[in-house]
Design a protein around this motif. Structure first.
Motif, PDB file in Angstrom:
ATOM      1  N   ALA A  33    -101.244 -76.813 -24.597  1.00  0.00           N
ATOM      2  CA  ALA A  33    -101.546 -76.801 -23.166  1.00  0.00           C
ATOM      3  C   ALA A  33    -103.048 -76.965 -22.982  1.00  0.00           C
ATOM      4  CB  ALA A  33    -101.080 -75.492 -22.529  1.00  0.00           C
ATOM      5  N   LEU A  63    -102.278 -79.324 -17.545  1.00  0.00           N
ATOM      6  CA  LEU A  63    -102.374 -78.376 -16.435  1.00  0.00           C
ATOM      7  C   LEU A  63    -103.461 -78.851 -15.479  1.00  0.00           C
ATOM      8  CD1 LEU A  63    -102.277 -75.110 -18.572  1.00  0.00           C
ATOM      9  CD2 LEU A  63    -100.348 -76.266 -17.463  1.00  0.00           C
ATOM     10  N   GLU A  64    -103.143 -78.838 -14.194  1.00  0.00           N
ATOM     11  CA  GLU A  64    -104.081 -79.335 -13.191  1.00  0.00           C
ATOM     12  C   GLU A  64    -104.850 -78.189 -12.555  1.00  0.00           C
ATOM     13  OE1 GLU A  64    -104.126 -82.078  -9.115  1.00  0.00           O
ATOM     14  OE2 GLU A  64    -102.232 -81.657 -10.158  1.00  0.00           O
ATOM     15  N   LYS A  78     -98.941 -72.230 -10.643  1.00  0.00           N
ATOM     16  CA  LYS A  78     -98.170 -73.355 -11.181  1.00  0.00           C
ATOM     17  C   LYS A  78     -98.367 -73.474 -12.686  1.00  0.00           C
ATOM     18  CE  LYS A  78     -97.472 -78.353 -10.745  1.00  0.00           C
ATOM     19  NZ  LYS A  78     -97.894 -79.599 -10.037  1.00  0.00           N
ATOM     20  N   ALA A  79     -99.616 -73.318 -13.145  1.00  0.00           N
ATOM     21  CA  ALA A  79     -99.894 -73.406 -14.582  1.00  0.00           C
ATOM     22  C   ALA A  79     -99.175 -72.301 -15.343  1.00  0.00           C
ATOM     23  CB  ALA A  79    -101.399 -73.324 -14.828  1.00  0.00           C
ATOM     24  N   GLN A  82     -95.514 -73.154 -15.632  1.00  0.00           N
ATOM     25  CA  GLN A  82     -95.273 -74.203 -16.625  1.00  0.00           C
ATOM     26  C   GLN A  82     -95.316 -73.643 -18.047  1.00  0.00           C
ATOM     27  OE1 GLN A  82     -98.432 -76.779 -14.668  1.00  0.00           O
ATOM     28  NE2 GLN A  82     -97.082 -78.385 -15.420  1.00  0.00           N
TER      29      GLN A  82
END
Length: 218
Positions: A33, A63-64, A78-79, A82
């Motif tokens: 990641a 990952l953004e 969100k990360a 994920q």
């Protein structure tokens, strides 16, 4: 069986400065990641790939994290989701960070969320940019009982050695304040990277430099 998360510090830029434990952890991970940059793996991944070429065969989780200081809680959530998805399927995940995970790293913004869900994580320390810059300059960060302060882009009047990370946009201000207080300043831009630049005096330091610019004030 669930997987385990590892925060792996890949050092400041030179792949030769990655620790043996970092190399071993990356090699043993099921999934890598890392923050993305324009849809591609970021700087930390590029450093790791030079030291561990087989990383390209591993599953990659991009990952953004937007590059601004506004509320990033949605991106962090969100990360975390994920990563948890991969951990829940039994995969060990190596989250790559520049330098050391404990120094201005995105990792700890999501670590708490992951721990709350019952997943383990481990920190794999990395060499910091200011340690590498100190070595590049042949300059001690502290001697005897001298104190050391680390800031992010901010000059502080301080009796000791001051390290200013992410200083590129504020070099003109930093130079002015250092001169006013009769301080010596040094700049290392892109430490350990192919386009590294080293400045030993304030006269040669530009008024602005890139994001990975580090100033040492003595």
């Amino acid at each position: 069986m669930t997987g385990k998360l590892y925060a792996v510090g890949v050092g400041p830029g030179d792949p030769d400065l990655m620790t043996l434990k970092a190399l071993k952890t990356i090699k043993n991970a099921d999934c890598i990641a890392c923050p993305e940059s324009h849809g591609e793996p970021g700087v930390a991944y590029g450093i790791a790939k030079k030291a561990v070429p087989e990383i390209i065969s591993k599953e990659l989780l991009l990952l953004e994290f937007p590059m601004h200081k506004d509320d990033l809680s949605d991106a962090h959530n969100k990360a975390a989701e994920q990563i948890i998805y991969h951990l829940s399927s039994g995969k060990n995940v190596a989250f790559l960070t520049l330098g050391d995970p404990g120094i201005y790293s995105t990792f700890f913004h999501i670590a708490g969320m992951i721990k709350e869900q019952g997943y383990e994580f481990e920190i794999i320390s990395g060499i910091t940019s200011f340690s590498a810059a100190s070595a590049k300059l042949n300059l001690p960060l502290s001697l005897g009982d001298e104190s050391l302060m680390i800031t992010s882009g901010m000059y502080c009047e301080f009796e000791g050695t001051l390290v200013i990370m992410k200083a590129g946009k504020k070099l003109k201000e930093i130079k002015g304040k250092a001169f006013a207080h009769n301080k010596l300043i040094y700049l290392v831009e892109n430490c350990g990277m192919p386009d590294e630049k080293v400045y030993f005096d304030s006269q040669s330091i530009p008024d602005e430099a890139g994001y990975f610019s580090l100033v040492i004030v003595k």
